[in-house]
Design an enzyme around this catalytic site. Structure first.
Site: not given
Length: 485
Positions: A218-222
């Protein structure tokens, strides 16, 4: 007569040569095979005849030890606070592959490592009872317990790392198990317990922190995508993209939207900094398309994606897929598509950002101690990689600070401490509960700890949960456990 003697001498010489060669082959080339042969009962008994070394926490408290046994194996392995440390210690049992530290450092613990050869030789000469080396871990009990307690009844994992040294301060996986139930001398009892645990729907034997089926980030990969953008030299935190409430994927009839369903803040455009602060998908998807699949893949690889990291147990490599088309690349840029990660990898990502772009080799081992209390090996901080520049690290750090101070990671706020953080809420399929994330570090400008938290099954709330609601408070408690020491 002399001819006959020569013939006999030659035959005898050949017999000695054959004996020498065969014994050499057995002693040099076949040793490992013979040791591992399940029919070699003598080796099995010998492995228990020496007292196995202790496993200690960072403060020297014993968490695994061998005590005298009344059966033929002489010693029984016993674990203190077994579920608290099960993901770290693993278990030691008869003639099976042992997980955790028990397996990965089994040669030191049993006293059979090459470095212990002369100690063993001395024991033979002096008649001393053989004993294995002790392993002192980097695990801090207070931090480990904080992580274990904060995770509660949730399924998931927590990893906390000292970003400056790579020392793993906590590693928890839930559901946990009791290693004492598997460290038995009765093989049938072992298999009954093992099969029962393996047969459970949510197997506690899987160390979710470093292995298993892996998770959509999810968004931690951003954080990885933002790093790739800044490292390219083509973008800054203020680079902006169109800011619609919905965006149709190219070559597709599907639309993507931000978590709240609206735009990413006010205005016709949204910056990378705003997208990280508010955890918006649409600007990051556009950034992913602009960067391209290969640029993101290259940056992910620099952080350690695709590699099995030894801590000393081997982790399952995290995955950022290559060969994606445009819509898949856009989805992957906010941690969906086929992105799959371990909590260890996400903790390493944050630790690298915290440490000015330098990613240290993570490890569970502080030192290995001989029976005479001399040090056989000790932790020497080692650089794993340098995935980003100090300038990029500082800019990503500032975006993470903003996310905690007034953005999507606000539940990680700690009074009087500047925290850098990022949440994630990963989708798993139509109707499936979300996977919830938090990663971050503190204090932001002089980090003592970086943490990654993952919670499965939406924390019991299905698709009504999000990372800031469930995972961020867990991360906060782990950060506080380190800061309050």
């Amino acid at each position: 007569m002399s001819k006959q003697l020569r013939r006999v001498s030659i035959v005898v010489l050949m017999m000695f040569v054959a004996l020498f060669v065969s014994s050499s082959i057995i002693q040099v080339f076949s040793t490992d095979t013979l040791k591992s042969d399940s029919r070699n009962v003598r080796t099995l008994y010998d492995s228990y005849s020496a007292q196995r070394g202790e496993i200690l926490d960072a403060n020297g408290k014993v968490i695994a030890q061998s005590v005298p046994s009344k059966d033929v194996y002489k010693f029984q392995r016993v674990y203190a606070d077994p579920k608290l440390y099960s993901a770290v210690t693993g278990y030691f049992t008869i003639n099976q592959a042992n997980p955790g530290i028990e397996g990965s450092l089994g040669d030191y613990l049993s006293g059979t490592a090459n470095e212990q050869f002369f100690d063993n030789l001395n024991n033979i000469v002096t008649g001393k009872t053989p004993k294995g080396a002790s392993v002192q871990l980097t695990i801090d009990r207070a931090v480990q317990k904080a992580a274990y307690d904060a995770l509660g009844d949730n399924r998931g994992a927590v990893v906390a790392i000292d970003p400056k040294t790579g020392a793993i301060l906590a590693m928890v996986s839930k559901p946990a198990y009791d290693p004492n139930q598997l460290a038995v001398h009765d093989t049938s009892k072992f298999f009954a317990t093992y099969n029962a645990l393996s047969g459970q729907k949510y197997s506690p034997l899987v160390n979710r922190a470093i292995a298993g089926d892996l998770y959509h980030p999810g968004s931690v990969f951003k954080l990885v995508v933002a790093s790739a953008a800044l490292e390219s030299g083509k973008y800054t935190p203020e680079s902006s993209f169109l800011n619609p409430a919905r965006l149709q994927l190219p070559e597709s009839t599907s639309f993507i939207q931000n978590a709240g369903g609206g735009t990413c803040g006010a205005g016709a455009k949204a910056t990378i900094a705003t997208a990280i602060k508010l955890s918006c998908n649409i600007p990051m998807a556009q950034l992913g398309a602009a960067l391209g699949n290969q640029a993101i893949a290259d940056q992910a690889a620099k952080f350690g994606f695709g590699q099995s990291v030894q801590i000393p147990m081997k982790s399952t490599p995290s995955i950022y897929p290559t060969g994606l088309d445009a819509p898949q690349t856009m989805l992957s840029a906010f941690g969906q598509s086929d992105d799959r990660v371990t909590p260890l990898q996400i903790a390493m990502d944050s630790a690298a950002i915290a440490n000015g772009g330098v990613e240290m080799q993570p490890t569970l081992v502080q030192k290995i101690i001989a029976p005479d209390l001399s040090t056989i090996k000790s932790l020497t901080p080692t650089v794993f990689s340098t995935p980003i520049s100090a300038d990029t690290a500082a800019k990503v750090r500032d975006m993470m600070i903003s996310s905690v101070a007034g953005g999507a990671a606000s539940n990680a706020t700690i009074d009087g401490v500047e925290v850098a953080g990022k949440t994630g809420t990963a989708e798993n399929g139509p109707g499936d509960p979300y996977t919830l994330w938090f990663t971050g570090f503190a204090p932001a400008n002089d980090p003592k700890v970086a943490v990654a938290v993952v919670v499965e099954n939406g924390g019991g709330l299905g698709q009504d949960a999000f990372g800031n609601l469930v995972a961020a408070p867990i991360g906060k408690k782990v950060l506080e456990a380190v800061l309050n020491k």
